[in-house]
Motif scaffolding. Structure first.
Motif, PDB file in Angstrom:
ATOM      1  N   GLU A 144     -22.483  21.073 -33.439  1.00 47.00           N
ATOM      2  CA  GLU A 144     -23.381  20.632 -34.502  1.00 47.00           C
ATOM      3  C   GLU A 144     -24.531  19.870 -33.845  1.00 47.00           C
ATOM      4  O   GLU A 144     -24.301  18.973 -33.036  1.00 47.00           O
ATOM      5  CB  GLU A 144     -22.627  19.721 -35.476  1.00 47.00           C
ATOM      6  CG  GLU A 144     -23.462  19.122 -36.580  1.00 47.00           C
ATOM      7  CD  GLU A 144     -22.707  18.087 -37.403  1.00 47.00           C
ATOM      8  OE1 GLU A 144     -23.333  17.456 -38.273  1.00 47.00           O
ATOM      9  OE2 GLU A 144     -21.504  17.894 -37.149  1.00 47.00           O
ATOM     10  N   THR A 145     -25.753  20.234 -34.173  1.00 41.45           N
ATOM     11  CA  THR A 145     -26.911  19.609 -33.525  1.00 41.45           C
ATOM     12  C   THR A 145     -27.577  18.591 -34.440  1.00 41.45           C
ATOM     13  O   THR A 145     -27.471  18.663 -35.668  1.00 41.45           O
ATOM     14  CB  THR A 145     -27.936  20.670 -33.097  1.00 41.45           C
ATOM     15  OG1 THR A 145     -28.291  21.462 -34.240  1.00 41.45           O
ATOM     16  CG2 THR A 145     -27.372  21.573 -32.013  1.00 41.45           C
ATOM     17  N   GLY A 146     -28.260  17.634 -33.821  1.00 38.67           N
ATOM     18  CA  GLY A 146     -28.960  16.613 -34.585  1.00 38.67           C
ATOM     19  C   GLY A 146     -29.822  15.768 -33.676  1.00 38.67           C
ATOM     20  O   GLY A 146     -30.093  16.134 -32.524  1.00 38.67           O
ATOM     21  N   ASN A 147     -30.253  14.609 -34.180  1.00 35.57           N
ATOM     22  CA  ASN A 147     -31.070  13.702 -33.375  1.00 35.57           C
ATOM     23  C   ASN A 147     -30.614  12.268 -33.592  1.00 35.57           C
ATOM     24  O   ASN A 147     -29.944  11.950 -34.580  1.00 35.57           O
ATOM     25  CB  ASN A 147     -32.554  13.871 -33.702  1.00 35.57           C
ATOM     26  CG  ASN A 147     -32.893  13.408 -35.108  1.00 35.57           C
ATOM     27  OD1 ASN A 147     -32.994  12.208 -35.367  1.00 35.57           O
ATOM     28  ND2 ASN A 147     -33.059  14.363 -36.034  1.00 35.57           N
ATOM     29  N   ILE A 148     -30.979  11.394 -32.663  1.00 38.08           N
ATOM     30  CA  ILE A 148     -30.436  10.040 -32.674  1.00 38.08           C
ATOM     31  C   ILE A 148     -31.126   9.123 -33.695  1.00 38.08           C
ATOM     32  O   ILE A 148     -30.675   8.003 -33.915  1.00 38.08           O
ATOM     33  CB  ILE A 148     -30.513   9.389 -31.268  1.00 38.08           C
ATOM     34  CG1 ILE A 148     -31.945   9.386 -30.742  1.00 38.08           C
ATOM     35  CG2 ILE A 148     -29.567  10.079 -30.316  1.00 38.08           C
ATOM     36  CD1 ILE A 148     -32.109   8.666 -29.409  1.00 38.08           C
ATOM     37  N   GLU A 149     -32.184   9.616 -34.337  1.00 39.84           N
ATOM     38  CA  GLU A 149     -32.831   8.811 -35.371  1.00 39.84           C
ATOM     39  C   GLU A 149     -32.228   9.073 -36.749  1.00 39.84           C
ATOM     40  O   GLU A 149     -32.047   8.144 -37.543  1.00 39.84           O
ATOM     41  CB  GLU A 149     -34.338   9.089 -35.398  1.00 39.84           C
ATOM     42  CG  GLU A 149     -35.069   8.566 -34.169  1.00 39.84           C
ATOM     43  CD  GLU A 149     -36.572   8.788 -34.268  1.00 39.84           C
ATOM     44  OE1 GLU A 149     -37.084   8.970 -35.401  1.00 39.84           O
ATOM     45  OE2 GLU A 149     -37.240   8.786 -33.213  1.00 39.84           O
ATOM     46  N   ASP A 150     -31.905  10.331 -37.013  1.00 45.86           N
ATOM     47  CA  ASP A 150     -31.428  10.701 -38.348  1.00 45.86           C
ATOM     48  C   ASP A 150     -29.910  10.812 -38.456  1.00 45.86           C
ATOM     49  O   ASP A 150     -29.370  10.754 -39.567  1.00 45.86           O
ATOM     50  CB  ASP A 150     -32.030  12.061 -38.756  1.00 45.86           C
ATOM     51  CG  ASP A 150     -33.551  12.054 -38.752  1.00 45.86           C
ATOM     52  OD1 ASP A 150     -34.129  10.983 -39.000  1.00 45.86           O
ATOM     53  OD2 ASP A 150     -34.139  13.123 -38.498  1.00 45.86           O
TER      54      ASP A 150
END
Length: 774
Positions: free
Chosen positions: A73-79
């Motif tokens: 699962e991909t994402g970003n450290i802000e959201d």
């Protein structure tokens, strides 16, 4: 122990972070991959998503199957940082800057659950600095987990804990890394470079310095500090090209800034103007315009090497490296060779071994940890202390002393004793206190090498052996070069079946070697061809068929336990087993068509039976036949055990072991689980399409031929294979027995083996290791 690991988060989607995430997914565990929000893209998850997409195209592949990629699962450290609350282990793999790491940890501390492990993949920053300023609760959950690149293929994991690290959290991570991710865990101290990179960097620096100082060519240096030392054949200059010349100054700066001032590394750490110029000009190794070696595209991709004295490239030369015993791994002979070879060997090996010995107990508690780290992290055949045993600890100490060099304490403790010995069938290692202790295997690890130390084989000949591995289970081992299969293997199988049936419960087909089997002994086959011993060849084919069917219908369970390559006849014996417990890195296939032959030991029928029994396969005789024809005619090989399942080389209920060290134990347990109420399988019968099916397969092959994807002789070989798979003269309504299919297989094999073009293919494979496209 705290919460078991059911989901992992990796922060940092660079090469290492993404590779670690892929290996977690390969273990069948969901993983959250996070990175920064890119400034340029409208897609806030672009960095992590791009890393996954890139890995799906990378070779060698980080993912063991495309299905594994779906667990990322991909994402970003802000959201998405709050999703860390769902995870049981967070692995930080961001840039090696203390301020960035510490800033991230402050954010993690606000969202993670207590007991969720947090680890850094750092290889340069001490743990004490990483957790400086963090709460006591955070420090309890924190450790360093230093993976090696590429994470799927490199087995070493160095784990470093701090004085506040909770033992239960560390044990949870170690267990998961070992069993689920397939890592061999080495516990290192919180010292710069830990174990492998500290010794490895020292070794590389010594090698570079000595070659420049002694005026050696890079070819001669690599011919000495390569295979003769039991390290990869790239040698030192080839290795630096592989990892990147531009990495060297960073490693040097890191170690010189963090190592104690009295560490021997400071005395050898130096820059070389030529290397500085190469980096400035973009000659940083294979990822750049070239390195110490390059392919000159302007001169028909001529392989060139740089002259260390002039800095100019020239055509590579064949260096007259070590000879005799020195070339065959006799380290004493190597370092005592007169002239440049011995001088260079001693400068590199003597210095490296003395340095490694000086790191106990500061960097590691025992010799086993250091040896394991170098064997697994740098692919050395023997660790530093195993090498010292080859030289003799007393000899090494005396030579160091005679040259005015310090003698490490552990060499003084050893005296004239070895670091490793066998006592009552158990391997022991020498400790710093001067006593020997048993080398204990972790729970769930069984080594055939250990079994051999403690007993004698039940049966043995020149190519195979049968061992008692306890609890009523036996192990059949191949012992020839590359575990090649020949008449002696078949003879031992025939002898083993009644012995196991009368006194034991089950049999496992297994070897400790890196590769299960490369298939039939082609060298022996070509010898028989050259003297026209056709009856002997046919006897070998028939004997192999009989032996493999003997295993298939034996009155006890047979479990195959392959790792690495299982090709040709090695694949066929596995197809005859009741079950397979495979190592995750399994490269399995029926490759006989590549050498102008067809599978001759029952593999065609076994694979055909699997596809015909597959509930997903469309009804009728043709779909399964077409699938097997495609797989076998193209000599397709799985790139993992997971892919072997997709190709039906493994059945749906066959199991996969991630850690190579655990394979034999797992296979033994699998065999024992089949004992109660065991009955051999019934012989299959095949409804095959006959002449019409053969015509359809020939038309498909002709399409590849017109596209230039198949040679003229490929058409001959594929026609022979099609004849077997479609039942020869059988009509569509005929049922073909297993024995009839074996007869067709033998006949097709014998027709092809007499052809000069098949013989040419076999000879070419033996000479070059590559298929001939004739």
């Amino acid at each position: 122990m705290s919460q078991p690991i059911k989901k992992v988060c990796v922060i940092g989607a660079g090469t290492m972070g993404a590779g670690i995430a892929a290996q977690v997914a390969n273990a069948g565990v969901p993983v959250l991959l996070l990175d920064i929000v890119p400034k340029e893209s409208g897609n806030r998850n672009a960095v992590a998503e791009g890393a996954v997409a890139k890995m799906l195209k990378t070779e060698p592949a980080p993912f063991m199957s495309k299905a594994a990629a779906k667990l990322v699962e991909t994402g970003n450290i802000e959201d998405h940082l709050e999703k860390i609350a769902e995870c049981d282990w967070v692995i930080e793999a961001v840039i090696e800057r203390l301020d960035i790491k510490q800033g991230l940890y402050a954010k993690l501390e606000a969202v993670k659950r207590e007991g969720t492990a947090v680890s850094s993949n750092t290889s340069t920053i001490p743990l004490a600095q990483l957790v400086d300023g963090r709460s006591e609760a955070f420090r309890r959950d924190f450790l360093i987990t230093h993976f090696f690149n590429p994470p799927r293929y490199m087995r070493l994991l160095e784990i470093v804990t701090g004085p506040d690290t909770d033992a239960g959290v560390a044990a949870k991570v170690e267990q998961f890394a070992d069993v689920a991710m397939g890592k061999t865990v080495v516990k290192a101290k919180d010292t710069p470079g830990f174990i492998a990179n500290r010794i490895g960097t020292y070794w590389i620096q010594l090698g570079l310095n000595a070659a420049f100082d002694q005026g050696l060519s890079v070819e001669l240096a690599d011919a000495v500090a390569g295979k003769p030392m039991g390290v990869p054949k790239t040698g030192i200059f080839g290795l630096v090209d592989l990892v990147g010349i531009d990495l060297m100054p960073h490693l040097q700066a890191s170690l010189t800034s963090t190592l104690p001032k009295d560490d021997p590394y400071h005395a050898i750490a130096r820059s070389h103007p030529l290397i500085e110029k190469m980096i400035a000009d973009g000659y940083i190794g294979r990822k750049g315009k070239g390195g110490f070696y390059r392919l000159n595209k302007e001169m028909s991709r001529r392989k060139e090497a740089i002259d260390l004295a002039t800095g100019e490239y020239r055509e590579t030369i064949r260096a007259a490296g070590p000879s005799g015993k020195a070339a065959r791994g006799d380290l004493r002979a190597l370092v005592e060779t007169k002239g440049p070879i011995g001088e260079y060997a001693w400068a590199v090996l003597g210095g490296t071994l003395a340095y490694a010995a000086s790191l106990i107990p500061s960097a590691a508690d025992d010799v086993v940890a250091i040896d394991d780290a170098m064997k697994l992290g740098y692919n050395w055949k023997a660790g530093p202390f195993e090498m010292i045993d080859k030289l003799g600890a007393a000899w090494l100490a005396q030579r160091l002393e005679s040259e005015g060099k310090p003698v490490p304490e552990i060499l003084k403790v050893a005296g004239d004793r070895p670091f490793y010995r066998i006592e009552n069938g158990v391997r022991q290692a020498l400790a710093l206190n001067g006593t020997y202790g048993d080398i204990k295997r972790p729970q769930g690890v069984l080594s055939l090498a250990d079994v051999k130390l403690a007993g004698k084989p039940l049966l043995k000949n020149a190519s195979a052996a049968l061992w008692d591995i306890g609890d009523g289970v036996t192990a059949l081992e191949f012992t020839g070069k590359m575990n090649a299969l020949d008449g002696e293997v078949m003879k031992l199988i025939v002898e083993a079946i009644p012995l196991v049936a009368s006194k034991y419960k089950a049999l496992v087909v297994y070897t400790d070697a890196d590769n299960f089997s490369a298939g039939a002994n082609l060298g022996l086959a070509i010898f028989a061809v050259n003297i026209a011993a056709w009856s002997e060849i046919e006897k070998l084919v028939a004997g192999g068929q009989m032996a493999y069917k003997g295993l298939k219908y034996a009155p006890f369970p047979v479990v195959g336990a392959p790792a690495g390559m299982a090709l040709g006849g090695g694949c066929e014996i596995l197809l005859h087993c009741d079950a397979i417990q495979a190592h995750a890195e399994l490269y399995m296939g029926l490759v006989e068509c590549g050498v102008g032959l067809v599978p001759g030991w029952g593999g065609n029928g076994e694979l055909l039976d699997r596809w015909q029994s597959n509930p997903m396969m469309p009804k009728g005789p043709m779909p399964a036949v077409a699938k097997v024809f495609e797989t076998v005619s193209t000599a397709s090989v799985s790139k993992s055990a997971a892919q072997a399942k997709e190709m039906l080389f493994l059945r749906a209920d066959d199991a996969i072991t991630m850690n190579r060290d655990r394979l034999l134990y797992d296979a033994k347990q699998k065999a024992l689980s089949l004992v109660e109420g065991y009955k051999p399988r019934e012989a299959p019968h095949f409804r095959l399409p006959g002449e019409s099916g053969r015509t359809a397969l020939s038309m498909a092959a002709e399409g590849f031929h017109k596209q230039g994807k198949a040679t003229d002789y490929d058409m001959v070989v594929s026609d022979a294979l099609a004849t077997v798979l479609t039942g020869g003269e059988a009509d569509l309504v005929d049922v073909v027995s297993e024995q009839e299919l074996l007869k067709l297989e033998r006949e097709a094999f014998m027709r092809l083996v007499r052809s000069p073009r098949s013989i040419a293919r076999v000879e070419h494979m033996l000479e070059t290791g590559k298929p001939l496209r004739n």
